[in-house]
Design a protein around this motif. Structure first.
Motif, PDB file in Angstrom:
ATOM      1  N   GLY A  86       0.431  -1.122  -0.233  1.00 12.64           N
ATOM      2  CA  GLY A  86       0.346  -0.060  -0.034  1.00 12.64           C
ATOM      3  C   GLY A  86       0.172   1.468  -0.257  1.00 12.64           C
ATOM      4  N   LEU A  87       2.012   1.103   0.943  1.00 20.60           N
ATOM      5  CA  LEU A  87       2.879   2.118   0.696  1.00 20.60           C
ATOM      6  C   LEU A  87       3.644   2.503  -0.315  1.00 20.60           C
ATOM      7  CD1 LEU A  87       5.600   2.936   3.275  1.00 20.60           C
ATOM      8  CD2 LEU A  87       5.939   3.187   1.607  1.00 20.60           C
ATOM      9  N   ILE A  88       3.517   1.656  -1.094  1.00 15.62           N
ATOM     10  CA  ILE A  88       4.947   2.055  -1.972  1.00 15.62           C
ATOM     11  C   ILE A  88       3.488   2.143  -3.595  1.00 15.62           C
ATOM     12  CG2 ILE A  88       5.620   0.540  -4.385  1.00 15.62           C
ATOM     13  CD1 ILE A  88       7.028  -1.901  -2.280  1.00 15.62           C
ATOM     14  N   TYR A  89       2.120   1.736  -3.050  1.00  9.02           N
ATOM     15  CA  TYR A  89       1.374   2.766  -4.805  1.00  9.02           C
ATOM     16  C   TYR A  89       1.096   3.777  -3.849  1.00  9.02           C
ATOM     17  CZ  TYR A  89       0.488  -1.724  -7.409  1.00  9.02           C
ATOM     18  OH  TYR A  89       0.532  -2.913  -8.252  1.00  9.02           O
ATOM     19  N   ALA A  90       0.346   4.372  -2.592  1.00  8.79           N
ATOM     20  CA  ALA A  90       0.818   5.537  -2.408  1.00  8.79           C
ATOM     21  C   ALA A  90       1.639   6.632  -2.518  1.00  8.79           C
ATOM     22  CB  ALA A  90       0.308   5.593  -0.726  1.00  8.79           C
ATOM     23  N   ASN A  91       3.177   6.106  -2.351  1.00  6.34           N
ATOM     24  CA  ASN A  91       3.763   7.224  -3.283  1.00  6.34           C
ATOM     25  C   ASN A  91       4.079   7.013  -4.290  1.00  6.34           C
ATOM     26  OD1 ASN A  91       5.243   9.154  -0.902  1.00  6.34           O
ATOM     27  ND2 ASN A  91       7.478   7.230  -1.260  1.00  6.34           N
TER      28      ASN A  91
END
Length: 212
Positions: free
Chosen positions: A53-58
């Motif tokens: 989730g973090l990689i997609y969000a960032n």
């Protein structure tokens, strides 16, 4: 709006594969990291789900995709990952329908979950909901108590917020010395906006700034 952008360290969770994925991420090999986290995430590991989730969000190595970020944050959040619970609430709060009662209910729910897990940022943001009456009945005293709790845990935003309430909050305990101390703490953590409030406080109540 703050997000938690920390890639969590492994804690006995498929340690080898997870550590390798973290290493790839830290070296800037985001696609390899995403692939590795994704395998673990599909197997139901919450920390890996959070990191997907973090990689997609960032948008690290991929196009930003809030939908995918929310999907994976939610999976981790439902397993009790407090960082995912907090980030999920923040993403919902950025949606166009953020003022919709159903959206506000979700925001409150995930802030509460993250707060119960000890996430200080969530306690501060939950306090803001009560202060503004968003998704909850407006309750300045409850907001004040939550700000105090988060401030004591070291959250700089909460330190600033509780200081303002101590100094100028109507219908609340007035304590200019505590206001001063919290403003100083917030400033020391990089909250530069605290400087103007300190100047105002010390001009209005110079005694509160002496020897503290």
């Amino acid at each position: 709006m703050r997000f938690l952008w920390i890639v969590l360290l492994a804690a006995g969770l498929c340690a080898g594969e997870f550590d390798e994925a973290v290493a790839e991420y830290n070296q800037g090999n985001y696609i390899k990291a995403l692939d590795a986290f994704y395998v673990l995430a599909k197997e139901g590991h919450p920390k890996a789900q959070f990191n997907v989730g973090l990689i997609y969000a960032n948008g690290k190595g991929v196009n930003k995709d809030r939908y995918q970020a929310m999907v994976w944050y939610r999976k981790a959040a439902e397993q009790g990952n407090t960082a995912a619970q907090y980030n999920l609430a923040k993403l919902i709060a950025q949606r166009p329908d953020k003022e919709d009662p159903r959206a506000l209910e979700q925001i409150k729910y995930w802030y509460e979950k993250a707060a119960e897990g000890g996430r200080k940022e969530a306690i501060n943001d939950l306090a803001l909901l009560y202060l503004e009456g968003k998704g909850v009945k407006k309750n300045k005293l409850k907001a004040f108590e939550l700000f105090k709790k988060a401030a004591e845990m070291g959250d700089s935003a909460a330190q600033l917020n509780v200081a303002l309430m101590y100094a100028w909050g109507e219908g609340l305990p007035n304590d200019k010395i505590k206001a001063y101390k919290n403003l100083k703490k917030a400033l020391s953590q990089g909250r530069t906006e605290a400087s103007a409030y300190l100047e105002r406080l010390c001009k209005e109540s110079s005694w509160a700034c002496q020897g503290n």
